[in-house]
Design a protein around this motif. Sequence first.
Motif, PDB file in Angstrom:
ATOM      1  N   MET B  26      43.288  31.861  28.099  1.00 20.03           N
ATOM      2  CA  MET B  26      42.343  32.957  27.909  1.00 20.03           C
ATOM      3  C   MET B  26      42.492  34.020  28.991  1.00 20.03           C
ATOM      4  O   MET B  26      42.776  33.706  30.144  1.00 20.03           O
ATOM      5  N   MET B  27      42.256  35.258  28.602  1.00 25.20           N
ATOM      6  CA  MET B  27      42.340  36.379  29.539  1.00 25.20           C
ATOM      7  C   MET B  27      40.956  36.934  29.847  1.00 25.20           C
ATOM      8  O   MET B  27      40.150  37.155  28.947  1.00 25.20           O
ATOM      9  N   ALA B  28      40.714  37.205  31.120  1.00 21.13           N
ATOM     10  CA  ALA B  28      39.462  37.844  31.536  1.00 21.13           C
ATOM     11  C   ALA B  28      39.713  39.316  31.835  1.00 21.13           C
ATOM     12  O   ALA B  28      40.632  39.662  32.580  1.00 21.13           O
ATOM     13  N   ILE B  29      38.904  40.163  31.224  1.00 25.06           N
ATOM     14  CA  ILE B  29      38.927  41.591  31.538  1.00 25.06           C
ATOM     15  C   ILE B  29      37.463  42.071  31.600  1.00 25.06           C
ATOM     16  O   ILE B  29      37.108  43.190  31.236  1.00 25.06           O
ATOM     17  N   ASP B  30      36.594  41.168  32.086  1.00 23.46           N
ATOM     18  CA  ASP B  30      35.164  41.488  32.182  1.00 23.46           C
ATOM     19  C   ASP B  30      34.775  41.945  33.592  1.00 23.46           C
ATOM     20  O   ASP B  30      33.590  42.122  33.875  1.00 23.46           O
ATOM     21  N   ALA B 264      40.461  34.152  40.204  1.00 22.69           N
ATOM     22  CA  ALA B 264      39.786  34.716  41.379  1.00 22.69           C
ATOM     23  C   ALA B 264      40.639  35.710  42.157  1.00 22.69           C
ATOM     24  O   ALA B 264      40.533  35.805  43.376  1.00 22.69           O
ATOM     25  N   GLY B 265      41.508  36.421  41.457  1.00 20.47           N
ATOM     26  CA  GLY B 265      42.250  37.487  42.118  1.00 20.47           C
ATOM     27  C   GLY B 265      43.429  37.049  42.969  1.00 20.47           C
ATOM     28  O   GLY B 265      44.021  37.864  43.672  1.00 20.47           O
ATOM     29  N   VAL B 266      43.806  35.765  42.927  1.00 24.93           N
ATOM     30  CA  VAL B 266      44.996  35.366  43.688  1.00 24.93           C
ATOM     31  C   VAL B 266      46.234  35.951  43.009  1.00 24.93           C
ATOM     32  O   VAL B 266      46.195  36.373  41.850  1.00 24.93           O
ATOM     33  N   ASP B 267      47.347  35.969  43.762  1.00 25.49           N
ATOM     34  CA  ASP B 267      48.589  36.458  43.154  1.00 25.49           C
ATOM     35  C   ASP B 267      49.104  35.456  42.128  1.00 25.49           C
ATOM     36  O   ASP B 267      48.760  34.281  42.165  1.00 25.49           O
ATOM     37  N   CYS B 288      42.074  33.580  32.948  1.00 24.30           N
ATOM     38  CA  CYS B 288      42.689  34.282  34.067  1.00 24.30           C
ATOM     39  C   CYS B 288      42.681  35.780  33.847  1.00 24.30           C
ATOM     40  O   CYS B 288      43.060  36.266  32.788  1.00 24.30           O
ATOM     41  N   GLY B 289      42.269  36.526  34.847  1.00 22.27           N
ATOM     42  CA  GLY B 289      42.273  37.971  34.741  1.00 22.27           C
ATOM     43  C   GLY B 289      43.243  38.595  35.713  1.00 22.27           C
ATOM     44  O   GLY B 289      44.422  38.789  35.401  1.00 22.27           O
ATOM     45  N   ARG B 290      42.730  38.839  36.924  1.00 23.43           N
ATOM     46  CA  ARG B 290      43.479  39.655  37.870  1.00 23.43           C
ATOM     47  C   ARG B 290      44.859  39.121  38.232  1.00 23.43           C
ATOM     48  O   ARG B 290      45.780  39.898  38.456  1.00 23.43           O
TER      49      ARG B 290
END
Lengths: 356, 356
Positions: B26-30, B264-267, B288-290
């Motif tokens: 799943m992708m997060a773009i919220d 959580a924004g990790v690479d 996962c988003g960022r």
Amino acid sequence: MDTTPISSGKLRGLMKLADASGRFKMMAIDQRGSMVTKLAEVLGIEKTDVKYSDVASLKTLITRILAPNATAVLTDPIYGHPYSVTEIPRDVALLLAYEESGYVSEGVSENERLSNPIDNWTIEKAQRAGADAIKLLAYYHPDASKVTLQHQQDFVRHVGDECEKQDLPFLLELVSYALEGTTKSVEFAKQKPDLVIRSVQEFTDPSYKVDILKLEFPADLKYTSDYKDSAFYEGDSAYDLSDVRDICQKLDATSTLPWVILSAGVDIEEFIENVKLATAAGASGFLCGRAIWKDAVQFYPDNAAVTQFLENEATTNFHNANTAAENALPWFEHQHFGGVENIQLAKQSENWHQEY
Amino acid sequence: MDTTPISSGKLRGLMKLADASGRFKMMAIDQRGSMVTKLAEVLGIEKTDVKYSDVASLKTLITRILAPNATAVLTDPIYGHPYSVTEIPRDVALLLAYEESGYVSEGVSENERLSNPIDNWTIEKAQRAGADAIKLLAYYHPDASKVTLQHQQDFVRHVGDECEKQDLPFLLELVSYALEGTTKSVEFAKQKPDLVIRSVQEFTDPSYKVDILKLEFPADLKYTSDYKDSAFYEGDSAYDLSDVRDICQKLDATSTLPWVILSAGVDIEEFIENVKLATAAGASGFLCGRAIWKDAVQFYPDNAAVTQFLENEATTNFHNANTAAENALPWFEHQHFGGVENIQLAKQSENWHQEY
């Protein structure tokens, strides 16, 4: 062109019902009365002796094997949903029937037909249960008595209002009938174009809040002279193929909403012709049940034989119907929406979430 | 094994969120607050000067290009949904965020975090708008004050109750924080396993009615000695890889619900390691988003450059994450459900439609 903005729930629902190109290739397995009748015949028993579990398990089997070919599956909340829901793949949308199977004639002429809701079932329940859209079958004859017309119109309007409240697409199925005589006659075949088109005139009125129409083929190929060499020709013609094409065009010109074609239990050969003619005139696909799978029922309760039929002939039928529908008009290309680039979310703005 | 029957709406929702084999990709773009902060930095302006339309259009672009790789897209109802809904393919499920972005500390210690709902937004609205599931992010530190714990627990319970009422899957995201110092330290890395596991102990209590947990990786690979040659290693170790594997196992043993890992924004390099380790221990995938798309933001407002990054690096990131998740435990194989053959619809019977 003036196009209609579309609310979020209806938009997602319509996207799910169709394939990625906007064409509907939907399967109906919400038959109740007609399936009980057929099972009674096959099992050599009274209709009242057909068990719930027989209907439910046959529906489960049909759904399991055929649903992967569909963009959406229409089932019923009584026999279908509770036992088949796990058989509908994640990318196949779920349509739930709202009406009680069949019709009654209480308080009106015995030839007239009144539709009613399923007891203890609501559109709000259907949404919670995972429905992506609601289907209502309404019998309709534009020359029925005022009482009958009013009852059917009120019922459709009620479902339109409830679907708007839940923001679910509303798919209205219109089925004509004979006020005198039988639908299986050249006389009725001659009346049919007029009945179908006048019914569409009625229910495309915005007050009914319909999103998609599920329509009978507006003519009867059993009584069309150009099909005299086919297995389904009945030996007497109401029109020729060029008339039928004109009728389909007239239906499409009348329908201010996207429409799909139903199979009403005809054989697959006739249905494929229906789909080709309807989509050539502007239909957006089909919602088809018995034409695809009905010949499986005769093998019940031999599940191995049912399975074999479904995996072979019925699957081929489905593929042929899907191929015939490749020519369909994507729903978003219908004049009602005016093309994918004109699809406009209703109330789209920074405040959408507050005003929705 | 005692397995839990599942209601119809939650069942359909879970099926849609995962791929056909039951794995969540799943992708997060919220993101709202963090995206505004980043856009302000990129545009060299104040956060308050970042326009609504910048956030909405960047989200639309990211959703359009990346959603086809996902089994589900998580977006928000403010900037995301109204402009991105048409970009989410029919076979990609829609998750909507329920919480207001960020947190407040009103009435509690300034280091503590209280989550709140979005104004004028409800779970019933989310369902009507087409959401297949609800996501709630709750900040949680098990050693926070009683007032803070109570507030967060009450909030989660409220969402659990509402999701049950609408029969929508409830995906709870738990994010820990430092009561003292910073999360970017070897000290916090040492505390993290305990914080994550104790939070899971709390929210797997059936009274919260959670369906899936979205969890932080329960250790920090930046402080794991075996990664000392990686780009993300921070130069001081809290544990080694064998400890991290044990921590993941302990987390999995604690979670009586299927769980997925967040980024959580990790690479991306670190995230892929997180996914591999988490799924090896029993996680059912990721949300996962960022880690996938964050490096696209730096090119804004050059949409051509944003697009190029999304179509290339970001798409590759997504494919790599999906590959890493092939090892995930299908949600229906989790002990909570006990295998696909044991999935049992709640109240399955002839009277289901009446009792539902």
